[in-house]
Structures are given as C-alpha cells and as structure tokens.
Enzyme design. Structure first.
Site, mmCIF file in Angstrom:
data_model
loop_
_atom_site.group_PDB
_atom_site.id
_atom_site.type_symbol
_atom_site.label_atom_id
_atom_site.label_comp_id
_atom_site.label_asym_id
_atom_site.label_seq_id
_atom_site.Cartn_x
_atom_site.Cartn_y
_atom_site.Cartn_z
ATOM 1 N N PRO A 115 5.544 -0.611 6.754
ATOM 2 C CA PRO A 115 4.379 0.256 6.515
ATOM 3 C C PRO A 115 4.885 1.490 5.811
ATOM 4 O O PRO A 115 5.792 2.347 5.944
ATOM 5 C CB PRO A 115 4.269 0.991 8.176
ATOM 6 C CG PRO A 115 4.895 0.195 9.607
ATOM 7 C CD PRO A 115 6.249 -0.392 8.653
ATOM 8 N N GLU A 146 0.652 16.567 10.072
ATOM 9 C CA GLU A 146 1.222 15.805 11.330
ATOM 10 C C GLU A 146 1.673 14.482 11.072
ATOM 11 O O GLU A 146 2.962 13.565 11.248
ATOM 12 C CB GLU A 146 -0.537 15.448 11.640
ATOM 13 C CG GLU A 146 -1.063 16.637 12.029
ATOM 14 C CD GLU A 146 -1.657 17.578 11.008
ATOM 15 O OE1 GLU A 146 -1.556 16.380 9.843
ATOM 16 O OE2 GLU A 146 -2.209 18.895 11.212
ATOM 17 N N HIS A 170 9.958 -4.291 3.073
ATOM 18 C CA HIS A 170 9.466 -5.942 2.538
ATOM 19 C C HIS A 170 10.702 -6.205 1.918
ATOM 20 O O HIS A 170 10.539 -7.935 1.937
ATOM 21 C CB HIS A 170 8.518 -5.483 1.264
ATOM 22 C CG HIS A 170 8.542 -5.057 0.099
ATOM 23 N ND1 HIS A 170 7.768 -3.588 0.711
ATOM 24 C CD2 HIS A 170 8.420 -4.927 -1.024
ATOM 25 C CE1 HIS A 170 7.962 -3.038 -1.020
ATOM 26 N NE2 HIS A 170 8.859 -3.754 -2.170
ATOM 27 N N HIS A 230 -13.316 18.884 16.310
ATOM 28 C CA HIS A 230 -11.814 19.338 17.183
ATOM 29 C C HIS A 230 -11.776 18.488 18.640
ATOM 30 O O HIS A 230 -11.337 19.302 19.542
ATOM 31 C CB HIS A 230 -12.820 20.737 17.136
ATOM 32 C CG HIS A 230 -11.605 20.949 15.868
ATOM 33 N ND1 HIS A 230 -12.279 21.123 14.274
ATOM 34 C CD2 HIS A 230 -10.261 22.127 15.507
ATOM 35 C CE1 HIS A 230 -11.660 21.692 13.481
ATOM 36 N NE2 HIS A 230 -10.545 21.971 13.710
ATOM 37 N N HIS A 282 9.530 -11.453 0.380
ATOM 38 C CA HIS A 282 9.319 -10.755 -0.990
ATOM 39 C C HIS A 282 10.847 -10.600 -1.983
ATOM 40 O O HIS A 282 11.879 -10.161 -1.295
ATOM 41 C CB HIS A 282 9.727 -8.909 -0.044
ATOM 42 C CG HIS A 282 8.169 -8.895 0.301
ATOM 43 N ND1 HIS A 282 8.032 -9.260 1.640
ATOM 44 C CD2 HIS A 282 6.971 -8.945 -0.348
ATOM 45 C CE1 HIS A 282 6.545 -9.124 2.085
ATOM 46 N NE2 HIS A 282 6.262 -9.127 1.117
ATOM 47 N N ASP A 324 -15.193 24.928 18.764
ATOM 48 C CA ASP A 324 -14.490 24.379 17.544
ATOM 49 C C ASP A 324 -15.152 23.056 17.046
ATOM 50 O O ASP A 324 -14.932 22.506 16.182
ATOM 51 C CB ASP A 324 -13.214 23.988 17.691
ATOM 52 C CG ASP A 324 -12.233 25.450 17.158
ATOM 53 O OD1 ASP A 324 -13.469 26.287 16.256
ATOM 54 O OD2 ASP A 324 -11.193 25.192 17.082
ATOM 55 N N VAL A 333 5.464 -1.949 -10.841
ATOM 56 C CA VAL A 333 4.883 -3.026 -10.535
ATOM 57 C C VAL A 333 4.680 -2.915 -8.808
ATOM 58 O O VAL A 333 5.544 -2.294 -7.928
ATOM 59 C CB VAL A 333 5.378 -4.012 -10.855
ATOM 60 C CG1 VAL A 333 5.500 -5.059 -9.187
ATOM 61 C CG2 VAL A 333 5.697 -5.265 -12.052
ATOM 62 N N ASP A 365 7.274 2.490 -5.870
ATOM 63 C CA ASP A 365 6.230 2.486 -5.687
ATOM 64 C C ASP A 365 5.437 2.853 -4.718
ATOM 65 O O ASP A 365 4.719 3.568 -3.988
ATOM 66 C CB ASP A 365 5.379 1.924 -6.967
ATOM 67 C CG ASP A 365 5.942 1.628 -7.919
ATOM 68 O OD1 ASP A 365 6.610 3.086 -8.979
ATOM 69 O OD2 ASP A 365 6.952 0.553 -7.994
HETATM 70 C C1 LIG Z 1 1.069 1.270 4.854
HETATM 71 C C2 LIG Z 1 1.421 0.083 4.703
HETATM 72 N N1 LIG Z 1 0.204 -0.566 2.410
HETATM 73 C C3 LIG Z 1 0.291 -1.933 2.585
HETATM 74 C C4 LIG Z 1 0.982 -2.336 2.827
HETATM 75 C C5 LIG Z 1 1.298 -4.207 2.248
HETATM 76 N N2 LIG Z 1 2.270 -3.793 1.094
HETATM 77 C C6 LIG Z 1 4.047 -4.114 1.023
HETATM 78 S S1 LIG Z 1 4.586 -3.690 -0.408
HETATM 79 C C7 LIG Z 1 2.914 -3.365 -0.954
HETATM 80 C C8 LIG Z 1 3.391 -2.942 -2.209
HETATM 81 C C9 LIG Z 1 4.580 -2.115 -2.744
HETATM 82 O O1 LIG Z 1 4.900 -1.900 -3.882
HETATM 83 P P1 LIG Z 1 5.895 -1.471 -3.961
HETATM 84 O O2 LIG Z 1 6.517 -0.223 -3.073
HETATM 85 O O3 LIG Z 1 6.286 -1.068 -5.713
HETATM 86 O O4 LIG Z 1 7.381 -2.746 -4.020
HETATM 87 P P2 LIG Z 1 7.497 -3.589 -5.412
HETATM 88 O O5 LIG Z 1 6.458 -4.687 -5.949
HETATM 89 O O6 LIG Z 1 7.890 -2.909 -6.119
HETATM 90 O O7 LIG Z 1 8.472 -4.423 -4.605
HETATM 91 C C10 LIG Z 1 1.986 -3.342 -0.079
HETATM 92 C C11 LIG Z 1 0.774 -2.453 -0.384
HETATM 93 C C12 LIG Z 1 2.424 -2.318 3.737
HETATM 94 N N3 LIG Z 1 3.144 -3.004 3.621
HETATM 95 N N4 LIG Z 1 2.034 -0.928 4.045
HETATM 96 MG MG LIG Z 2 7.165 -1.072 -7.613
#
Ligand SMILES: Cc1ncc(C[n+]2csc(CCOP(=O)(O)OP(=O)(O)O)c2C)c(N)n1
Ligand SMILES: [Mg+2]
Length: 663
Positions: free
Chosen positions: A120, A412, A70, A474, A30, A470, A192, A160
C-alpha cells in the site's frame, strides 16, 4: 572506499536477471523498479549499507524499507545476493508461489531482512519515519558518553506513487519538523507510474517540496553508481535534517522495448526478457543465474560487514559491562517483556468514581507507563482531549529524544504509519491517540499493523454519539463495528473504569497484534453491581457474565462500553432470571473455547437483547434470530450527548421494553 564498479555492475545486471526470471516464472509481479533501481541496490547492498545477513535483527544495523513494495523482487534479489538465509536461491525461484518466503509484496514476518510489510503505497515512508523515531529514542536512552551503540541510518526507497500519497507527506513533514537526521529517503524518480507517465498526475517540484518541510535534498542520476554513492555518503554525514536523494532513474532499464514508459512498471516487459537477458550478458540456458564472480564479491563484502559487526559487538559488550542497569533495560525492550502482573499494578478506582473512560485511561496509563518503561504515548494534537499524556515524562523533541510523549500533529494516518515503524523496530511499545471517529483516517495503517502482527496500541476516545454537541461529524456510529471487522485487531470497548484497567493491561500483554481502546468522552458510573476483579479480568476473555441471574435463566442482556450500564439497570428492574453479559471485546470472546462461550451464552436461552450506541449488524451473531438489538443505524445529531442518547433510544427503558416484548 571506492566502488568496485565492474563487480557491482555485473551484480546489478544479475539482479535484473533474477527479477526477469522470477516475474517470468510466476507470470506476475513488477519488473520496472528492480530493473530501474538495480544500480542503487548494488551500491546499497554491495557497499554502503551496514547490516549483517547472519544476524538480520542486529540492533545497530541500517534499516532498509522498500516503501515501493511492488518492487519486491528488488528486495528479494539483493537479500539473496547478500547472503540472507531467508532468501536462498530456491526462494527466489518460488517468487509469489504458495508457501514461499518471497510473497507478492514484502511481508514483515515472512522474510528475515524485510523490515516492513509494504505495498500500500506511502506506508513504508511513514514506517521509515517510525524507525527513525525509534532509533533516536534508543540512542538517547542507551548511548553513553563513553559508548555509542546506536548510530545507524534508516534508508527507504519510494517511488512516485509513495510520494503522491498523503500518508507519506504527513510523515515527511513530521520527520522534517523533528529533525530526524538519521533518515535517508531515496526517491526513485522515473517519471512513470502504473497507468501513464507521471506527468499525467503530478507536476510538483519534489526538491522544493521537501526543502519547504526542512529536508536536505540532492538530485542525482540514479543509474550512476558513483553519483549515488557520493550522495548517499553525503546524506549519511549530514546532521540536523532528514535527507532526500532524488535519484533520476530509467524504469525498466535493460528492456529497451518498454524502458522509460508505463509499460515497464509491471510485467509488460516480460515478453522481451529473452533478448534482454542476452543483451545483459546473462547465459541463455541458465535462468536465475548468479555468477561465481558475484558470489565471490558478496562473500568478500560479507567479511567486511562481519568485521564491522564484530567491532560493534566489542563496544556493545564494553557498554554492557559498565552499564548493567541499562543493559537489562535494553534486554527487556528487545524481548518486549511486560510484567505478567501488570493488572495488579493499577490501583482500583473508588467505588463512587464517576468518570469518563478516557479519564480512567489517563489514570491507568500512569502506573502502566511506570511498569512498562518503553511505552511511548502520542496523540494527533489531542493530548488534552484523549488524556493519554505520560505525566512522568516530557515531549519527544529534537532536544529531548528521550521524551515519551510524541506530538504527531494533526496527522492521524501518518501517526499510525509512524507507530507501525516504531513497532517494527520493536524496542518501544507505541501508543497513539485521536478521536475514534477519525479511525477511518488511520485505517490503512491499522490494517497493516493487524496484518503484520504489530502490538501497537490505539487510544481512541469520544467513542459514540455520547460526544454530544460536536454533532454527527464527530459522533462515531459505524466506526467501532467497522474496526471489529479487521482480522487480528483487538477492539476493546470498556464499560467503566475497572474494565478500562483490564483493557490497558490486556492490550500491553498482547504481543501478536494491535489493540484499539474505544473510550468515552462522557462520564460513566462505576458498575459496582459487578465485582471489581470480575470486571478487570473479564476483559481478558472479551465477554463474561457480569451479573448472574437469580433463579432459572430466562433472558440474557448484552452490552458493551458505555451502554453496559443500561443492561445492568434494566436487569435490576426486570428481576429474576435475567443475566447480563458484558462484551468489551468481540475479538477476544470469539477466540474463547466453545465450552466457555456456551457457559456465558447458553444456547438454551434464546431470549436475548443487546444494546450499543452504534450500528446493530455485528451484534446479531450473539443475539440470534429470536433476539433484539438496540442500536443506532443512522448518523447522530448535534445536541447534548445525554439528549442524543435519549432521542436515539439508547436507554435502560429501551432494554426493559425490548425484554418485556420477548418474555
Ligand atoms: C495505496 C495504493 N494505491 C494504489 C496501488 C496500486 N499501485 C501499485 S504501484 C502503482 C504505481 C506506482 O507508481 P510508482 O511509485 O512511480 O512506481 P513505478 O511505476 O515507478 O515502479 C499503483 C497505482 C497501491 N499499491 N497502493
Ligand atoms: Mg515511478
């Protein structure tokens, strides 16, 4: 100190070059974040962060968590330029290659300087909150009027994506409520995400959202180093609230063909890197280029960091000299030492004890907490039900950071992400509690604890249809088995109070991964047919012969947790030749030697019956094709727990009937 803008701009562009070359070479990764946040990286690693590349675990370092995992090349690039031995030039070149210390997403144990395993989205934010909790607790415990040895900051970078995740928002609300003013969250606000412009999925006002949960907020142009440093210094000086810096950045800055668009997020810009490198002034024929000027800048900066480090060492030594008891305590915490004889410090239960294993857990926790002073125990608003309150201490609050009981609120996933942060920091042993059925809300964080080898402890109660009234919402049925499938997670389901004692001791002594204790709400008999030490120590092996057969072995009955009692009762009825095997932990039993496993479950005896109040699937590996499994392959029922067990066939009689059909 003012910024050396010329040097840091050059370093930022060279960091961009490292990211471009690494992504280009590995054909994956990335680019958007490392390019868009290069100025932020330059200010942090080239100026503002207090750390020591030569001592990555320095107790008072600022912790930096890249929640947007990433963007791993951001972290590797800046660790490299800072002089971390873990990320030498060769490692940058081996980005994402087999056996490198620069894996696709940052991994805690792979690379010194990486404070958390991230990728994640959202988890890193919760981890940073956990670090902030840990450092607040450390400051409360170890700082004295004369000496401050903990006064660092926790810095996290999130995009984001992290901001949209629930786990992050849970932790953010927690951090605001608990006034964690040692925490600075940098929001890489670039409009983005992966698929599209962020506007396709979000329209909230982040500043207002954070202000509403008691954070301090600043918004700045994120590619402006002076503005970023000013905001960062202000955030560091602020007290009473955690601090958010909304850094408005241009994703993919440096590759004009894709910058500012979703194409910049991943490797989309890679095909334009030749022109981009040229425009940034990077040499055409030398990839992974770092100039002598940049090297020299970081060497000089390193000297300044080393001076700060040395000054701290002096304070630290002076503190040690006058606080020997605290110093010893800190050494124990740093090494995560737990008394090897922990089990013997837990009093035996009366033979006629008839209590739920959650209650046994509560009784066990008290002496364990005394023997392991850095153990902290939280609950997701269920201390009254999970019964894991450390009675000798109080709540963790802004006026009492030393409290060992953390009220996580009904969060949680956030709880488990925060626990991971505490565990990454390593000074405190983190435990947290909720109802077992809500483990699914925690799973993302539990998986990362297992992957990262964190010794977190989950005290999850109400662990079967025995919960009763429950009802099925539960009543866990598939939950225990689903958790058993997570590699490196030790799920222990003790059968009675003495196995519970063994389970707590085993958990605290286990350092290379998390342990989940699955405890009952309902009362269980003390299994006195089995000697106390056999029950306690058997847990450490995961499976053991609970009741040995008289005469030649004809049949093996297996059970775990609250259903072991039925196997024991059935064996009594069935008479000679029947063995009972208790399997509190599949994870532990599977790791025993083949000889031990053969001794417990000899292959000569294929008549086997297992019982557990949950799905049957996993039991077949112990029972084999000739055996039978009594379990619950459906959801539960709303009714008194004993009645539900009876209706769903979880009884000693069911074991007897199955056994007779085999014999
Ligand atoms: C829980 C989770 N869901 C989906 C993804 C797949 N994923 C990796 S980056 C991303 C988009 C993230 O957007 P942003 O945080 O704005 O990163 P930017 O494009 O600005 O670098 C997604 C959907 C992931 N890594 N973790
Ligand atoms: Mg972003």
């Amino acid at each position: 100190m003012t910024l050396n803008l010329a040097a840091l701009s050059q370093a930022a562009n060279e960091a961009r070059g490292l990211a471009m070359d690494a992504v280009h070479t590995s054909n994956s990764g990335h680019l958007g974040l490392p390019l868009g946040c290069a100025e932020i990286g330059a200010v942090l690693y080239g100026h503002a962060l207090r750390h020591n590349p030569a001592d990555p675990k320095w107790l008072n370092r600022d912790r930096f968590v890249l929640s947007a995992g990433h963007g791993s090349m951001f972290l590797y690039g800046w660790l490299h330029l800072s002089g971390y031995a873990s990320v030498d030039h060769d490692q940058v070149k081996k980005f994402r290659a087999l056996g490198s210390h620069t894996p696709g997403h940052p991994e805690f144990h792979e690379t010194a300087g990486v404070e958390a395993t991230t990728g994640p989205l959202g988890q890193g934010v919760a981890n940073a909150v956990g670090y902030a909790v840990s450092q607040k607790m450390a400051a409360a415990k170890y700082n004295t009027a004369a000496h401050t040895i903990f006064d660092n900051h926790i810095v996290a970078l999130a995009g984001d994506g992290c901001m949209q995740e629930g786990v992050a928002m849970e932790a953010i609300a927690f951090a605001g409520h608990f006034k964690l003013d040692n925490l600075i969250l940098i929001y890489d606000s670039n409009d983005v995400t992966l698929d599209a412009m962020a506007a396709a999925t979000q329209s909230e006002d982040a500043a207002k959202r954070f202000e509403a949960v008691e954070w301090g907020v600043q918004t700045i142009p994120g590619n402006d180093m002076t503005a970023f440093l000013a905001a960062f210094e202000k955030a560091k000086a602020a007290t009473g609230k955690p601090q958010l810096i909304i850094a408005r950045t241009l994703i993919g800055k440096g590759i004009p063909e894709v910058a500012g668009t979703a194409k910049a997020h991943g490797e989309g810009g890679a095909k334009f890197v030749d022109a981009a490198r040229k425009a940034l002034g990077l040499p055409e024929n030398e990839h992974f280029f770092v100039s002598n000027e940049t090297r020299a800048y970081f060497v000089e900066h390193g000297k300044k960091l080393a001076d700060e480090y040395a000054a701290w060492q002096k304070t630290y030594e002076a503190w040690r000299a006058v606080n020997p008891t605290l110093a010893t305590d800190l050494d124990v915490s740093v090494k995560a030492e737990v008394p090897a004889d922990l089990l013997s410090k837990i009093p035996q239960f009366p033979a006629d004890a008839k209590i739920a294993t959650r209650k046994a857990g509560s009784d066990v926790l008290q002496p364990v907490a005394e023997a392991v002073p850095n153990l902290v125990s939280g609950s997701a608003d269920l201390h009254g039900s999970t019964l894991n309150y450390i009675n000798s201490s109080k709540d963790f609050t802004p006026s009492n950071w030393g409290g060992r009981n953390i009220r996580f609120g009904i969060r949680e996933h956030g709880m488990c992400g925060i626990m991971n942060g505490i565990a990454y920091d390593g000074l405190f042993h983190a435990s947290g509690a909720t109802f077992l059925v809500f483990a699914d809300y925690c799973r993302g964080s539990i998986r990362l604890a297992a992957l990262s080898g964190l010794p977190t402890l989950y005290i999850f109660t109400h662990d079967s249809v025995g919960v009763g009234e429950d009802g099925p919402t539960h009543q866990p049925v598939e939950t225990v088995s689903a958790l058993r499938l997570i590699p490196n997670l030790d799920v222990i389901r003790p059968a009675d109070p003495e196995e519970t004692a063994g389970a707590f001791a085993a958990a605290l002594l286990h350092k290379t991964g998390p342990t989940l204790l699955s405890l009952t709400r309902q009362v269980l008999p003390n299994l006195n047919d089995i000697p106390v030490q056999t029950r306690r120590e058997g847990v450490f092996k995961g499976g053991y012969i609970a009741v040995r057969e008289t005469g030649p072995l004809k049949l093996i009955l297996l059970g775990a947790g609250s259903e072991l009692q039925h196997a024991v009762a059935a064996a009594r009825q069935l008479g000679e030749g029947v063995r009972v095997v208790s399997v509190p932990s599949f994870h532990r039993f599977d790791k025993q030697s083949q000889a031990y496993k053969d001794e417990v479950l000899p292959s000569s005896c294929r008549k086997r019956v297992a019982i557990e109040a949950g799905v049957t699937g996993l039991w077949w590996k112990y029972v084999g094709l000739d055996g039978k499994v009594i379990g619950i392959d459906r959801f539960g029922i709303s009714a008194p727990g004993g009645k539900v067990m009876e209706v769903l066939g979880i009884t000693a009689q069911a074991v007897v009937d199955a056994a007779k059909s085999l014999l």
